[in-house]
Scaffold this motif. Structure first.
Motif, mmCIF file in Angstrom:
data_model
loop_
_atom_site.group_PDB
_atom_site.id
_atom_site.type_symbol
_atom_site.label_atom_id
_atom_site.label_comp_id
_atom_site.label_asym_id
_atom_site.label_seq_id
_atom_site.Cartn_x
_atom_site.Cartn_y
_atom_site.Cartn_z
ATOM 1 N N GLY A 109 -0.067 9.678 3.546
ATOM 2 C CA GLY A 109 -0.590 9.447 2.210
ATOM 3 C C GLY A 109 -0.346 10.518 1.183
ATOM 4 O O GLY A 109 -0.091 10.200 0.008
ATOM 5 N N PRO A 110 -0.420 11.820 1.508
ATOM 6 C CA PRO A 110 -0.218 12.830 0.467
ATOM 7 C C PRO A 110 1.168 12.718 -0.168
ATOM 8 O O PRO A 110 2.181 12.878 0.493
ATOM 9 C CB PRO A 110 -0.364 14.154 1.236
ATOM 10 C CG PRO A 110 -1.245 13.828 2.390
ATOM 11 C CD PRO A 110 -0.831 12.440 2.793
ATOM 12 N N GLY A 111 1.196 12.423 -1.463
ATOM 13 C CA GLY A 111 2.472 12.285 -2.166
ATOM 14 C C GLY A 111 3.244 11.039 -1.805
ATOM 15 O O GLY A 111 4.432 10.937 -2.132
ATOM 16 N N LEU A 112 2.607 10.087 -1.156
ATOM 17 C CA LEU A 112 3.314 8.869 -0.721
ATOM 18 C C LEU A 112 3.825 8.046 -1.896
ATOM 19 O O LEU A 112 4.956 7.539 -1.869
ATOM 20 C CB LEU A 112 2.380 8.019 0.150
ATOM 21 C CG LEU A 112 2.956 6.709 0.693
ATOM 22 C CD1 LEU A 112 4.038 6.994 1.736
ATOM 23 C CD2 LEU A 112 1.839 5.848 1.306
ATOM 24 N N GLY A 113 3.006 7.904 -2.921
ATOM 25 C CA GLY A 113 3.383 7.065 -4.047
ATOM 26 C C GLY A 113 3.216 5.593 -3.713
ATOM 27 O O GLY A 113 2.884 5.220 -2.584
ATOM 28 N N ARG A 114 3.489 4.747 -4.699
ATOM 29 C CA ARG A 114 3.295 3.311 -4.506
ATOM 30 C C ARG A 114 4.590 2.516 -4.631
ATOM 31 O O ARG A 114 4.564 1.287 -4.740
ATOM 32 C CB ARG A 114 2.264 2.780 -5.509
ATOM 33 C CG ARG A 114 0.896 3.417 -5.304
ATOM 34 C CD ARG A 114 -0.172 2.802 -6.167
ATOM 35 N NE ARG A 114 -1.448 3.498 -5.987
ATOM 36 C CZ ARG A 114 -2.560 3.174 -6.645
ATOM 37 N NH1 ARG A 114 -2.551 2.171 -7.531
ATOM 38 N NH2 ARG A 114 -3.681 3.852 -6.425
ATOM 39 N N GLU A 115 5.727 3.219 -4.583
ATOM 40 C CA GLU A 115 6.990 2.485 -4.572
ATOM 41 C C GLU A 115 7.042 1.599 -3.331
ATOM 42 O O GLU A 115 6.559 1.969 -2.263
ATOM 43 C CB GLU A 115 8.176 3.445 -4.559
ATOM 44 C CG GLU A 115 8.354 4.233 -5.845
ATOM 45 C CD GLU A 115 7.605 5.548 -5.850
ATOM 46 O OE1 GLU A 115 7.869 6.373 -6.741
ATOM 47 O OE2 GLU A 115 6.744 5.744 -4.975
ATOM 48 N N ASP A 116 7.624 0.435 -3.493
ATOM 49 C CA ASP A 116 7.638 -0.544 -2.406
ATOM 50 C C ASP A 116 8.218 0.030 -1.121
ATOM 51 O O ASP A 116 7.686 -0.199 -0.031
ATOM 52 C CB ASP A 116 8.436 -1.791 -2.816
ATOM 53 C CG ASP A 116 7.702 -2.637 -3.849
ATOM 54 O OD1 ASP A 116 6.471 -2.459 -3.986
ATOM 55 O OD2 ASP A 116 8.351 -3.476 -4.501
ATOM 56 N N TYR A 117 9.311 0.792 -1.238
ATOM 57 C CA TYR A 117 9.958 1.270 -0.019
ATOM 58 C C TYR A 117 9.102 2.306 0.710
ATOM 59 O O TYR A 117 9.052 2.330 1.943
ATOM 60 C CB TYR A 117 11.360 1.826 -0.333
ATOM 61 C CG TYR A 117 11.421 3.207 -0.931
ATOM 62 C CD1 TYR A 117 11.726 4.316 -0.145
ATOM 63 C CD2 TYR A 117 11.210 3.409 -2.292
ATOM 64 C CE1 TYR A 117 11.805 5.584 -0.694
ATOM 65 C CE2 TYR A 117 11.281 4.666 -2.853
ATOM 66 C CZ TYR A 117 11.577 5.765 -2.052
ATOM 67 O OH TYR A 117 11.654 7.012 -2.602
ATOM 68 N N MET A 118 8.378 3.152 -0.038
ATOM 69 C CA MET A 118 7.512 4.143 0.601
ATOM 70 C C MET A 118 6.305 3.476 1.249
ATOM 71 O O MET A 118 5.891 3.848 2.357
ATOM 72 C CB MET A 118 7.067 5.195 -0.414
ATOM 73 C CG MET A 118 8.181 6.102 -0.924
ATOM 74 S SD MET A 118 8.858 7.199 0.367
ATOM 75 C CE MET A 118 7.547 8.403 0.540
#
Length: 339
Positions: A109-118
């Motif tokens: 989760g830290p710095g994961l972001g919400r981009e679909d691929y991540m």
């Protein structure tokens, strides 16, 4: 309110001895999955905090766009830039599976972001970790992922969720916690609806709730918890009100993820018989890890604030983690008196 004595004693039992009996890796191998284009600080803070807490090895699993900056932050971190936007899921899955075989715990989760691929790779990582029986910490945008589909983590009691105030409210709404539920009961209900997953609700004081009947729980686990199964339905709640600093910096939650992750890694080493007498059930480890990580992080915040005051930034807390650990646990077997 002081932490119950039996919890402190169990926490101390999970701390690896510093007496030369362990080889590299047995004091914790932590992985942090996160780090996309715009988010490089969060995974760094989580991973380096794990090392400052006492883990032997700390890995960051991130996108290639984040790997370069993270590598420059510290040569102590092992960086794996395998979360490529154009990579097939099966390819990344194979790489993750191989990497996870070398880890004790995974922080997602830290710095994961919400981009679909991540988000897709994070879901894959949770699935692999569950199949391997790994301990998990889910924070930040991994909680967004859980909120969209609670089956990802539901019933997996080797996991800890660490929501802040906003994340907790959103997750509670998504899972179905009624807004009419009394404030002091919401964390209990959230844990119950998630199938007993440990919840560390961050705030002015941290509320930690778990189901003491983990997948391998037995009567001994209930006895060790100090809970009354008839009255509390096997749920145990611990309030951590250890004083913290008055400046709330943005990366403090990432430091918490790293310190909790290290305690979980120690718990697995303990479970595998690397040290200790194995009298603490594995089902007890997530609660203990959440309490221990919370206590150390809040103490580090206080020590850093005492020096930096209003100018406090997350970086200031890193050098205080070791002192916070010593203050909290009294330098357990520190160097065995021989150095």
């Amino acid at each position: 309110m002081p932490i119950p004595r039996h919890i402190l004693e169990q926490l101390k039992a999970l701390i690896p001895p510093l007496n030369g009996t362990l080889h590299k890796g047995q004091s914790g191998r932590v992985g942090v999955l996160g780090g996309a284009l715009d988010y490089t600080g969060a995974p760094y803070f989580a991973a380096i905090s794990a090392l400052r807490m006492g883990a032997d090895l700390s890995h960051v699993i991130c996108s290639p766009t984040a790997a370069g900056p993270i590598k420059t932050y510290s040569p102590d971190l092992i960086v794996h830039p395998i979360l490529r936007q154009d990579a097939p899921v099966e390819t990344v899955k194979s790489e993750l599976d191989s990497l996870f075989s070398r880890l004790h715990v995974l922080v997602i989760g830290p710095g994961l972001g919400r981009e679909d691929y991540m988000q897709k790779f994070a879901r894959t990582a949770v699935s692999i970790a569950r199949n391997r029986g790994m301990f998990l910490v889910l924070d930040a945008d991994a909680l967004f992922l859980v909120g969209k589909d609670i089956s990802i983590i539901q019933g997996y009691r080797r996991a800890i969720l660490t929501p802040n105030l906003v994340e907790f409210k959103r997750l509670a709404d998504q899972v179905g916690v009624s807004p009419d539920t009394p404030v002091d009961q919401r964390a209990r209900l959230l844990s119950k609806l998630l199938g007993g997953v440990t919840v560390l609700q961050k705030g002015a004081h941290d509320m930690i709730v778990t189901d003491t009947r983990g997948p391998d729980a037995d009567l001994a686990a209930s006895q060790l918890s100090g809970a009354d199964p008839e009255k509390e339905e096997f749920c145990e709640l611990v309030k951590v009100d250890v004083p913290g600093g008055y400046k709330r910096c943005g990366g403090q939650g990432d430091i918490l993820s790293g310190t909790v992750g290290t305690f979980l890694a120690w718990g697995l080493s303990y479970e595998e018989g690397a040290f200790g007498d194995k009298s603490i059930p594995a089902s007890r480890v997530p609660l203990l890890a959440a309490v221990g990580g919370s206590m150390v992080t809040r103490t580090a915040s206080r020590l850093a604030f005492k020096k930096a005051g209003r100018s406090l930034v997350t970086q200031d807390m890193l050098s205080e983690i070791g002192y916070a650990f010593a203050e909290t646990f009294g330098d357990v077997e520190q160097f065995d008196g021989k150095l």
